[in-house]
Design a protein around this motif. Structure first.
Motif, PDB file in Angstrom:
ATOM      1  N   PRO A 148      -6.695   4.015  -0.566  1.00  0.00           N
ATOM      2  CA  PRO A 148      -5.668   3.119  -1.114  1.00  0.00           C
ATOM      3  C   PRO A 148      -5.473   1.830  -0.317  1.00  0.00           C
ATOM      4  O   PRO A 148      -5.269   0.762  -0.914  1.00  0.00           O
ATOM      5  N   ASN A 182      -5.632   1.597   8.622  1.00  0.00           N
ATOM      6  CA  ASN A 182      -5.337   1.207   7.247  1.00  0.00           C
ATOM      7  C   ASN A 182      -4.459  -0.028   7.103  1.00  0.00           C
ATOM      8  O   ASN A 182      -4.681  -0.846   6.215  1.00  0.00           O
ATOM      9  N   TYR A 211       1.801  13.165  -1.359  1.00  0.00           N
ATOM     10  CA  TYR A 211       1.607  11.932  -0.591  1.00  0.00           C
ATOM     11  C   TYR A 211       2.932  11.407  -0.057  1.00  0.00           C
ATOM     12  O   TYR A 211       3.031  11.003   1.107  1.00  0.00           O
ATOM     13  N   ASN A 228       3.724  10.714   3.803  1.00  0.00           N
ATOM     14  CA  ASN A 228       4.057   9.360   4.224  1.00  0.00           C
ATOM     15  C   ASN A 228       5.446   9.294   4.851  1.00  0.00           C
ATOM     16  O   ASN A 228       5.672   8.587   5.839  1.00  0.00           O
ATOM     17  N   ALA A 264      -0.893   3.335  -2.856  1.00  0.00           N
ATOM     18  CA  ALA A 264      -1.229   4.713  -2.488  1.00  0.00           C
ATOM     19  C   ALA A 264      -0.538   5.743  -3.385  1.00  0.00           C
ATOM     20  O   ALA A 264      -1.182   6.693  -3.850  1.00  0.00           O
ATOM     21  N   TRP A 300      -2.710   8.355  -5.810  1.00  0.00           N
ATOM     22  CA  TRP A 300      -2.637   9.816  -5.788  1.00  0.00           C
ATOM     23  C   TRP A 300      -2.071  10.372  -7.085  1.00  0.00           C
ATOM     24  O   TRP A 300      -2.417  11.488  -7.498  1.00  0.00           O
ATOM     25  N   ASN A 356       0.826  -1.204   0.000  1.00  0.00           N
ATOM     26  CA  ASN A 356       0.000   0.000   0.000  1.00  0.00           C
ATOM     27  C   ASN A 356       0.859   1.253   0.000  1.00  0.00           C
ATOM     28  O   ASN A 356       0.754   2.099  -0.894  1.00  0.00           O
ATOM     29  N   ASP A 357       1.734   1.394   0.996  1.00  0.00           N
ATOM     30  CA  ASP A 357       2.481   2.643   1.175  1.00  0.00           C
ATOM     31  C   ASP A 357       3.408   2.951   0.008  1.00  0.00           C
ATOM     32  O   ASP A 357       3.598   4.124  -0.328  1.00  0.00           O
ATOM     33  N   ASN A 395      -4.473   7.527   3.203  1.00  0.00           N
ATOM     34  CA  ASN A 395      -4.393   6.094   2.916  1.00  0.00           C
ATOM     35  C   ASN A 395      -5.722   5.358   3.069  1.00  0.00           C
ATOM     36  O   ASN A 395      -5.773   4.145   2.837  1.00  0.00           O
TER      37      ASN A 395
END
Length: 310
Positions: free
Chosen positions: A208, A240, A173, A177, A157, A161, A152-153, A205
Motif C-alpha cells: 500500500p 514505508n 489492518y 495499525n 492501506a 486490505w 497511506n495509513d 504496508n
C-alpha cells in the motif's frame, strides 16, 4: 469474490468521503478505533511488565497483536454477513479520507488567516512532534508530511486490505495499525512489547505505501514526484513512510523532513526533495493533490470491480 470486494471498496470510499464519522455521532458513540485503542492500552499495562525478560515481553506483545487482530477480523466477518447496505457502512469505519482532509484543511485555513497559534493547535491534533515553537513554515511542513503519510495509513492501506481480503482484512489492518501507533515505538518501555506490532504493520504496508506514493506522484502531475520518490523514499527510517512523503515533496517541489523535536528531544531525520521549505500555499496545493489521489484510488477500485472475474 475480488470483484465484489472491489465494488464494496468503491462504495465505502465514496460513502466515507461524503459522510465521514460526524462529530455529533462521535460524541454519542465514539469511533470503534477508540475502543480498540483502549483495549490495546489495557493489554499493554497488564502484560508489559518491566521485570519480565525481553523475550517474554516480545511474546506478550505478539500475543496482544494476534489477539486484537484476530478479534477484529472476526468482527469484520460478522459485519460482512449483515444485510443490505450495512457492510458498506461497516467498511467506512476503516477509512479516513474526509477526516484527514478536514484536519489538514483546518491547519491551512489558520495559516491563510495568519493565525499561527491556531495553526499550531490544529496541526498538534495530527502530529506527534512538539508544535509550540513551530513557525508557519514548520507548521506547513508538519501538516504536509502528516497528510502524505496518513494518505497511506488512513486511506490507501485500508482500501487495499478491504479489496484484497474484505471486511476481515480491513478490520485486521486497522487493529495492527492502531497497535503500531500505540506500542510500536523504539523507546525502552515499548521496544520489546511493541516489536511485533511494528513489524506486522511494516509488512502489511509494504504494497500500500508504494501504491500511495505512486498515486501522489501521478496526481501531482510532475516528473519530480516520481523522481524524488524513487530517489529519497529509502532514506526514511521506516520502510514505508518515505514513499508517500518523498512523492509529495517532489510533486510540490518543496523540501520535507529534517530535524524535529519530540517531547523536548531533537530527532534527526532525512530530507525529501530539493526545493524550498513549504508555505501555506504549498499546503493548499498538497490538499489538492491529495483529493486527486483519492480520486485515482476510486478509479482503481472501479476498474477492479469491472475487470476482476472472481
Amino acid at each position: 469474490m475480488l470483484r465484489r470486494q472491489a465494488r464494496l471498496t468503491l462504495a465505502a470510499l465514496i460513502g466515507e468521503a461524503a459522510v465521514g464519522y460526524p462529530p455529533r455521532l462521535h460524541r454519542v458513540l465514539p469511533h470503534p478505533v477508540v475502543g480498540l485503542g483502549a483495549l490495546i492500552d489495557a493489554a499493554e499495562r497488564r502484560l508489559n511488565r518491566p521485570e519480565h525478560p525481553s523475550a517474554a515481553r516480545r511474546v506478550a506483545g505478539a500475543a496482544t497483536v494476534a489477539g486484537v487482530a484476530g478479534a477484529a477480523a472476526m468482527a469484520g466477518l460478522a459485519a460482512s454477513r449483515l444485510p443490505g447496505p450495512a457492510p458498506v457502512a461497516a467498511a467506512t469505519l476503516g477509512l479516513a479520507q474526509r477526516s484527514l482532509h478536514d484536519h489538514v484543511a483546518a491547519v491551512a485555513l489558520a495559516l491563510e488567516a495568519d493565525d499561527l497559534a491556531a495553526a499550531r493547535l490544529a496541526v498538534g491534533c495530527i502530529v506527534g512532534r512538539d508544535t509550540a515553537a513551530l513557525d508557519a513554515t514548520g507548521v506547513a511542513a508538519a501538516a504536509i508530511e502528516s497528510l502524505a503519510e496518513s494518505f497511506n495509513d488512513g486511506v490507501v492501506a485500508p482500501a487495499f486490505w478491504l479489496a484484497v481480503a474484505g471486511l476481515p482484512g480491513l478490520y485486521a489492518y486497522k487493529a495492527v495499525n492502531t497497535a503500531d501507533s500505540l506500542i510500536g515505538h523504539r523507546e525502552p518501555r515499548w521496544r520489546d512489547f511493541g516489536w511485533a506490532a511494528a513489524r506486522t504493520d511494516d509488512v502489511m504496508n509494504l504494497t500500500p505505501a508504494r501504491l500511495a506514493g505512486a498515486l501522489i506522484a501521478t496526481a501531482g502531475g510532475r516528473r519530480d514526484g516520481w523522481r524524488m520518490m524513487l530517489r529519497d523514499a529509502r532514506h526514511h527510517a521506516s520502510p514505508n513512510a518515505g514513499w508517500p512523503e518523498a512523492a509529495m515533496a517532489g510533486a510540490l517541489g518543496v523540501r520535507l523532513g529534517g530535524p524535529v523535536t519530540y517531547e523536548g528531544v531533537m530527532t534527526e531525520r532525512p530530507t525529501f526533495g530539493d526545493g524550498p521549505a513549504p508555505t501555506a500555499a504549498d499546503l493548499r496545493r498538497a490538499l489538492d493533490i491529495y483529493t486527486r489521489a483519492c480520486g485515482l484510488l476510486w478509479a482503481a477500485a472501479a476498474v477492479g470491480g469491472r475487470v476482476w472475474r472472481r
